[in-house]
Design a protein around this motif. Structure first.
Motif, PDB file in Angstrom:
ATOM      1  N   GLY A 412       0.733  -1.248  -0.114  1.00  0.00           N
ATOM      2  CA  GLY A 412      -0.086  -0.085   0.146  1.00  0.00           C
ATOM      3  C   GLY A 412       0.813   1.105   0.014  1.00  0.00           C
ATOM      4  N   GLN A 413       2.064   1.229   0.095  1.00  0.00           N
ATOM      5  CA  GLN A 413       3.079   2.422   0.304  1.00  0.00           C
ATOM      6  C   GLN A 413       3.235   2.868  -1.256  1.00  0.00           C
ATOM      7  OE1 GLN A 413       6.412   1.419   2.498  1.00  0.00           O
ATOM      8  NE2 GLN A 413       5.607   2.234   4.439  1.00  0.00           N
ATOM      9  N   ARG A 414       3.537   4.097  -1.240  1.00  0.00           N
ATOM     10  CA  ARG A 414       3.635   4.729  -2.724  1.00  0.00           C
ATOM     11  C   ARG A 414       5.110   5.262  -2.750  1.00  0.00           C
ATOM     12  NH1 ARG A 414      -2.235   5.666  -4.851  1.00  0.00           N
ATOM     13  NH2 ARG A 414      -2.787   3.716  -4.399  1.00  0.00           N
ATOM     14  N   LEU A 415       6.272   4.855  -3.264  1.00  0.00           N
ATOM     15  CA  LEU A 415       7.659   5.209  -3.073  1.00  0.00           C
ATOM     16  C   LEU A 415       8.113   6.031  -4.434  1.00  0.00           C
ATOM     17  CD1 LEU A 415      10.285   5.244  -1.519  1.00  0.00           C
ATOM     18  CD2 LEU A 415      10.815   2.929  -2.557  1.00  0.00           C
ATOM     19  N   VAL A 416       8.679   6.905  -4.381  1.00  0.00           N
ATOM     20  CA  VAL A 416       9.222   7.478  -5.681  1.00  0.00           C
ATOM     21  C   VAL A 416      10.669   7.573  -5.424  1.00  0.00           C
ATOM     22  CG1 VAL A 416       8.954  10.004  -4.742  1.00  0.00           C
ATOM     23  CG2 VAL A 416       9.243   9.620  -7.164  1.00  0.00           C
ATOM     24  N   ILE A 417      11.512   7.159  -6.592  1.00  0.00           N
ATOM     25  CA  ILE A 417      12.838   7.218  -6.659  1.00  0.00           C
ATOM     26  C   ILE A 417      13.446   8.318  -7.430  1.00  0.00           C
ATOM     27  CG2 ILE A 417      14.744   5.793  -7.378  1.00  0.00           C
ATOM     28  CD1 ILE A 417      13.124   3.142  -6.933  1.00  0.00           C
ATOM     29  N   GLN A 418      14.270   9.246  -6.764  1.00  0.00           N
ATOM     30  CA  GLN A 418      14.819  10.168  -7.520  1.00  0.00           C
ATOM     31  C   GLN A 418      16.386  10.344  -7.445  1.00  0.00           C
ATOM     32  OE1 GLN A 418      12.544  13.537  -5.931  1.00  0.00           O
ATOM     33  NE2 GLN A 418      11.155  13.640  -7.778  1.00  0.00           N
ATOM     34  N   GLY A 419      16.874  11.080  -8.465  1.00  0.00           N
ATOM     35  CA  GLY A 419      18.408  11.081  -8.349  1.00  0.00           C
ATOM     36  C   GLY A 419      18.902  11.618  -9.844  1.00  0.00           C
ATOM     37  N   PRO A 420      20.037  12.282  -9.778  1.00  0.00           N
ATOM     38  CA  PRO A 420      20.769  12.642 -11.036  1.00  0.00           C
ATOM     39  C   PRO A 420      20.741  11.646 -12.223  1.00  0.00           C
ATOM     40  CG  PRO A 420      22.102  13.386  -9.329  1.00  0.00           C
ATOM     41  CD  PRO A 420      20.951  12.188  -8.660  1.00  0.00           C
ATOM     42  N   SER A 421      20.818  12.238 -13.315  1.00  0.00           N
ATOM     43  CA  SER A 421      20.734  11.092 -14.662  1.00  0.00           C
ATOM     44  C   SER A 421      21.912  10.335 -14.407  1.00  0.00           C
ATOM     45  CB  SER A 421      20.700  11.827 -15.978  1.00  0.00           C
ATOM     46  OG  SER A 421      20.962  11.046 -16.890  1.00  0.00           O
ATOM     47  N   GLY A 422      22.064   8.975 -14.554  1.00  0.00           N
ATOM     48  CA  GLY A 422      23.117   7.976 -14.483  1.00  0.00           C
ATOM     49  C   GLY A 422      23.415   7.664 -13.107  1.00  0.00           C
ATOM     50  N   SER A 423      22.608   8.123 -12.192  1.00  0.00           N
ATOM     51  CA  SER A 423      23.133   7.725 -10.856  1.00  0.00           C
ATOM     52  C   SER A 423      22.703   6.259 -10.461  1.00  0.00           C
ATOM     53  CB  SER A 423      22.167   8.780  -9.894  1.00  0.00           C
ATOM     54  OG  SER A 423      20.683   8.637 -10.055  1.00  0.00           O
ATOM     55  N   HIS A 573       2.808  10.191  -4.073  1.00  0.00           N
ATOM     56  CA  HIS A 573       3.754   9.244  -3.216  1.00  0.00           C
ATOM     57  C   HIS A 573       3.759   9.845  -1.912  1.00  0.00           C
ATOM     58  CE1 HIS A 573       4.788   8.907  -7.417  1.00  0.00           C
ATOM     59  NE2 HIS A 573       4.910   7.642  -7.261  1.00  0.00           N
ATOM     60  N   ASP A 574       4.037   8.539  -0.894  1.00  0.00           N
ATOM     61  CA  ASP A 574       4.062   9.016   0.455  1.00  0.00           C
ATOM     62  C   ASP A 574       5.647   8.929   0.859  1.00  0.00           C
ATOM     63  OD1 ASP A 574       4.373   6.462   0.938  1.00  0.00           O
ATOM     64  OD2 ASP A 574       2.380   6.087   1.003  1.00  0.00           O
ATOM     65  N   ARG A 575       6.587   8.436   0.260  1.00  0.00           N
ATOM     66  CA  ARG A 575       7.911   8.238   0.614  1.00  0.00           C
ATOM     67  C   ARG A 575       8.943   8.556  -0.548  1.00  0.00           C
ATOM     68  NH1 ARG A 575       9.561   2.586   2.524  1.00  0.00           N
ATOM     69  NH2 ARG A 575      10.748   3.722   3.882  1.00  0.00           N
ATOM     70  N   ARG A 576       9.865   8.908  -0.339  1.00  0.00           N
ATOM     71  CA  ARG A 576      10.936   9.390  -1.344  1.00  0.00           C
ATOM     72  C   ARG A 576      12.322   8.772  -1.066  1.00  0.00           C
ATOM     73  NH1 ARG A 576      11.788  15.420  -3.335  1.00  0.00           N
ATOM     74  NH2 ARG A 576      12.062  15.740  -0.893  1.00  0.00           N
ATOM     75  N   LEU A 577      12.820   8.172  -2.179  1.00  0.00           N
ATOM     76  CA  LEU A 577      14.303   7.706  -2.081  1.00  0.00           C
ATOM     77  C   LEU A 577      14.874   8.445  -2.944  1.00  0.00           C
ATOM     78  CD1 LEU A 577      15.238   3.838  -2.087  1.00  0.00           C
ATOM     79  CD2 LEU A 577      16.305   5.589  -3.639  1.00  0.00           C
ATOM     80  N   VAL A 578      16.159   8.863  -2.566  1.00  0.00           N
ATOM     81  CA  VAL A 578      17.022   9.685  -3.311  1.00  0.00           C
ATOM     82  C   VAL A 578      18.479   9.025  -3.296  1.00  0.00           C
ATOM     83  CG1 VAL A 578      18.241  12.062  -3.669  1.00  0.00           C
ATOM     84  CG2 VAL A 578      15.916  11.862  -2.680  1.00  0.00           C
ATOM     85  N   ILE A 579      18.970   8.993  -4.723  1.00  0.00           N
ATOM     86  CA  ILE A 579      20.286   8.307  -4.649  1.00  0.00           C
ATOM     87  C   ILE A 579      21.523   9.330  -4.794  1.00  0.00           C
ATOM     88  CG2 ILE A 579      21.887   7.013  -6.360  1.00  0.00           C
ATOM     89  CD1 ILE A 579      19.021   5.628  -7.200  1.00  0.00           C
ATOM     90  N   ASP A 580      22.355   9.520  -4.181  1.00  0.00           N
ATOM     91  CA  ASP A 580      23.551  10.146  -4.295  1.00  0.00           C
ATOM     92  C   ASP A 580      24.741   9.534  -4.906  1.00  0.00           C
ATOM     93  OD1 ASP A 580      25.489  11.935  -3.691  1.00  0.00           O
ATOM     94  OD2 ASP A 580      25.502  12.110  -1.521  1.00  0.00           O
ATOM     95  N   PRO A 581      24.919   9.753  -6.123  1.00  0.00           N
ATOM     96  CA  PRO A 581      25.774   9.196  -6.822  1.00  0.00           C
ATOM     97  C   PRO A 581      27.439   9.479  -6.356  1.00  0.00           C
ATOM     98  CG  PRO A 581      25.207  11.108  -8.069  1.00  0.00           C
ATOM     99  CD  PRO A 581      24.300  11.102  -6.852  1.00  0.00           C
ATOM    100  N   THR A 583      28.371   9.148  -3.203  1.00  0.00           N
ATOM    101  CA  THR A 583      28.412   8.378  -2.046  1.00  0.00           C
ATOM    102  C   THR A 583      28.108   7.198  -2.512  1.00  0.00           C
ATOM    103  OG1 THR A 583      26.280   8.978  -1.059  1.00  0.00           O
ATOM    104  CG2 THR A 583      28.289  10.135  -0.364  1.00  0.00           C
ATOM    105  N   ARG A 584      27.370   6.795  -3.315  1.00  0.00           N
ATOM    106  CA  ARG A 584      26.675   5.715  -3.882  1.00  0.00           C
ATOM    107  C   ARG A 584      25.778   4.970  -2.816  1.00  0.00           C
ATOM    108  NH1 ARG A 584      32.179   4.263  -5.672  1.00  0.00           N
ATOM    109  NH2 ARG A 584      32.439   2.760  -3.931  1.00  0.00           N
ATOM    110  N   ARG A 585      24.968   6.311  -2.145  1.00  0.00           N
ATOM    111  CA  ARG A 585      24.222   5.746  -0.968  1.00  0.00           C
ATOM    112  C   ARG A 585      22.894   6.270  -1.266  1.00  0.00           C
ATOM    113  NH1 ARG A 585      28.585   3.431   0.310  1.00  0.00           N
ATOM    114  NH2 ARG A 585      29.121   3.174   2.572  1.00  0.00           N
ATOM    115  N   VAL A 586      21.909   5.760  -0.722  1.00  0.00           N
ATOM    116  CA  VAL A 586      20.187   6.447  -0.665  1.00  0.00           C
ATOM    117  C   VAL A 586      19.910   6.854   0.559  1.00  0.00           C
ATOM    118  CG1 VAL A 586      19.980   4.709  -2.616  1.00  0.00           C
ATOM    119  CG2 VAL A 586      19.152   4.136  -0.264  1.00  0.00           C
ATOM    120  N   SER A 587      19.038   7.689   0.547  1.00  0.00           N
ATOM    121  CA  SER A 587      18.325   8.228   1.650  1.00  0.00           C
ATOM    122  C   SER A 587      16.664   8.210   1.393  1.00  0.00           C
ATOM    123  CB  SER A 587      18.754   9.575   1.788  1.00  0.00           C
ATOM    124  OG  SER A 587      18.520  10.618   0.713  1.00  0.00           O
TER     125      SER A 587
END
Length: 597
Positions: A412-423, A573-581, A583-587
């Motif tokens: 039931g959650q709605r997650l959006v994934i974001q980050g720079p192109s190529g991340s 969406h109710d949650r957001r995942l952001v990629i940091d190229p 550090t190669r980590r996500v938040s």
């Protein structure tokens, strides 16, 4: 230094091993009894045709003796006789009638066996190609076989047709050789070689035919052995040229917008130039083979008569015996010369066997590599959530895109994934779908989940519009009224009356229409887990919002994982995942509800 003889023996053994691996499975498959029965009947008919050839050879002697003796009664009786049924069948008319009927039905049965074998082998090949997403993995790694579609369609057709033609032809020639060697041995008498002290050679015409065929076979191999590699590469270059033409048709609008016709013409010209240059090599080799074959066949037509002429002029044999001997010599020499006559087909056949074998080996190696290299521990979860634990995502060359990734997506959650192109957003999307094999970690997927993935460019199969909309479901899984309602809801009302119309819809529909059609699929399939990789990128904000609202309204309990750049999508969406190229980590963070919600 490698002994060339040993090397050729090893090559021959390798080829026979390849041929056995391609051929044997069908004859032990679920169709084995029908296949073996058909083969036995065809071989039996071939034996019968050889026997008829022997009878025609005997008839030939009697016919020419009747001519020599000016015996009109025997002449006409040998042509056709109605005095009795046996006389009719042993006359020329009867023998030829029977020969034609048997030959026609032997060919028909061989074609029937060929198409059944081709159907079975085609299903095996495209089944292996599609299984475990091998087709995707082969393209992903860049180590795939060139033009697999041609190998499945064209090469299997050539392989089954030529294998039966060559093997049955060889068996027929061996039976002919055995039958007519005996006849020729009896007819040719002995030859005394005075220069060897009066050595008497019995059945000398048999030895002459053998030496003649050996000389022709050796010359054919020496001249034509390059045809194997030439045919292999010609098939590859032709397939590549055809693929480039298909690419132009599939991307016609983009090429037209870029005004890329001159560049496409250059690429097509370069691709065809390879065919043109190699075909010149083919022509040179084939011309030499043609010189040899024409000379060989023309000499063979008169050679036995010249050799037998002294005996005829001395009155030792009649005209009928001489023509019968010439006919028997032609049969023996033709059987012994099977390699000479069939070399071009054998070269083409060898190239096809190599192409199918390399394709099968590549698929097998891809499956083995996938089993060996897949670092993700993928299994159904005991709970309904999607879980990633200590996941590392890598590229095919080993470079790490994401590391130490832990993620839990509850139903039931709605997650959006974001980050720079190529991340690595799309790569992470592939990990979640189970497609991506490069990396390691634990992936637990909800047991029994009904999942649907929408890529940025939807796949739309060629067929009726209803088939295109219902994909991957079968079209009869949804009623016409249901499909029309989904189209109208997704602002495709103008297509509602065209459900039974067949077309290449990816060429007919605009990118925006294709993406809306994909959302119509969502309404029909009704997944409880929906993954969208920029699936609304071609839509304006109003239409995009309407597509997400439809999902909220019609599928309120569906879990959504989206890759999206537009800020307007965030409110769905109710949650957001952001990629940091860097550090190669996500938040991961919570998204506040939009005002008014």
């Amino acid at each position: 230094m490698t002994n060339p003889v040993i090397s050729r023996v090893a090559d021959a053994r390798g080829f026979l091993s390849q041929l056995w691996r391609l051929t044997a499975p069908y004859w032990w498959s679920e169709e084995r009894w029908l296949a073996r029965g058909l083969l036995a009947v065809i071989i039996g008919m071939s034996v019968f045709l050889v026997w008829l050839s022997k009878l025609l050879n005997d008839w030939n002697r009697a016919f020419f003796d009747a001519l020599q003796n000016k015996d009109a009664a025997s002449f006409w009786k040998l042509l056709i006789s109605f005095e009795s049924l046996s006389d009719f069948f042993f006359s020329f008319t009867g023998l030829v009638f029977i020969y034609i009927v048997v030959a026609v039905y032997r060919m028909w049965l061989r074609q029937y066996l060929t198409i059944r074998w081709r159907r079975w082998l085609t299903h095996v090949y495209f089944g292996d190609w599609l299984a475990d997403r091998t087709y995707y993995r082969m393209e992903l790694t860049g180590h795939g076989t060139d033009n697999p579609e041609q190998r499945i369609e064209y090469d299997i057709n050539v392989f089954t047709t030529q294998t039966l033609a060559i093997v049955l032809g060889l068996l027929s020639e061996l039976m002919t050789l055995g039958t007519f060697t005996f006849v020729l041995w009896q007819l040719s008498g002995s030859l005394t070689l005075d220069f060897l002290g009066g050595l008497e050679v019995p059945g000398y015409m048999v030895w002459v035919a053998l030496l003649y065929a050996i000389a022709g076979s050796w010359a054919t191999w020496a001249i034509g052995k390059r045809l194997v590699s030439i045919n292999f590469n010609l098939e590859r270059y032709n397939a590549d040229f055809r693929y480039r033409l298909i690419r132009v048709r599939e991307n016609a609008e983009s090429i037209a917008l870029y005004k890329g016709e001159p560049d496409e013409a250059r690429r097509l010209s370069d691709a065809f130039q390879r065919i043109y240059d190699l075909f010149w090599d083919y022509m040179r080799v084939y011309k030499r083979l043609t010189w040899l074959n024409v000379f060989y066949s023309q000499v063979a037509s008169v050679f036995p008569i010249v050799v037998q002429a002294p005996r005829y002029f001395r009155g030792e044999i009649s005209l009928g015996v001489m023509t019968q001997t010439a006919g028997a010599f032609a049969q023996v020499q033709g059987s012994l010369s099977w390699f000479v006559d069939s070399f071009a087909n054998l070269a083409d056949w060898k190239a096809v066997v190599d192409r199918l074998t390399t394709f099968a080996n590549t698929m097998a190696a891809t499956k083995e590599a996938q089993a060996r290299e897949h670092g993700f521990d993928v299994a159904p979860a005991d709970h309904p959530a999607l879980t990633l634990e200590d996941v590392e995502v890598a590229l095919p060359d080993g470079r790490v895109l994401l590391s130490d990734l832990d993620l839990v997506v509850e139903p039931g959650q709605r997650l959006v994934i974001q980050g720079p192109s190529g991340s690595g957003k799309t790569t992470l999307f592939r990990v979640l779908s189970g497609l991506w094999p490069f990396g390691k970690g634990i992936l637990r997927v909800p047991k029994g989940a009904k999942v649907l993935f929408l890529p940025q460019k939807p796949y739309i199969p060629i067929g009726t519009l209803k088939e295109a909309i219902c994909y991957p479901d079968k079209p009869d899984a949804h009623g016409d009224a249901e499909v029309r309602e989904a189209l109208v809801s997704c602002k495709l009302a103008h297509l509602a009356g065209r459900l039974d119309e067949s077309a290449n819809w990816s060429m007919v529909l605009s990118p925006g229409e294709q993406q809306r059609l994909a959302f119509a699929r969502v309404l029909l399939v009704r997944p409880n887990w929906l993954f969208l990789d920029e699936a609304s990128s071609a839509l304006d904000e109003t239409t995009e919002a309407r597509m997400y609202e439809l999902i909220e309204e019609r599928l309120p309990g569906t879990t959504i994982v989206s890759i999206a750049h537009k800020p307007s999508v965030l409110r769905f969406h109710d949650r957001r995942l952001v990629i940091d190229p860097a550090t190669r980590r996500v938040s991961v963070s919570e998204l506040a509800p939009a005002p008014g919600e």
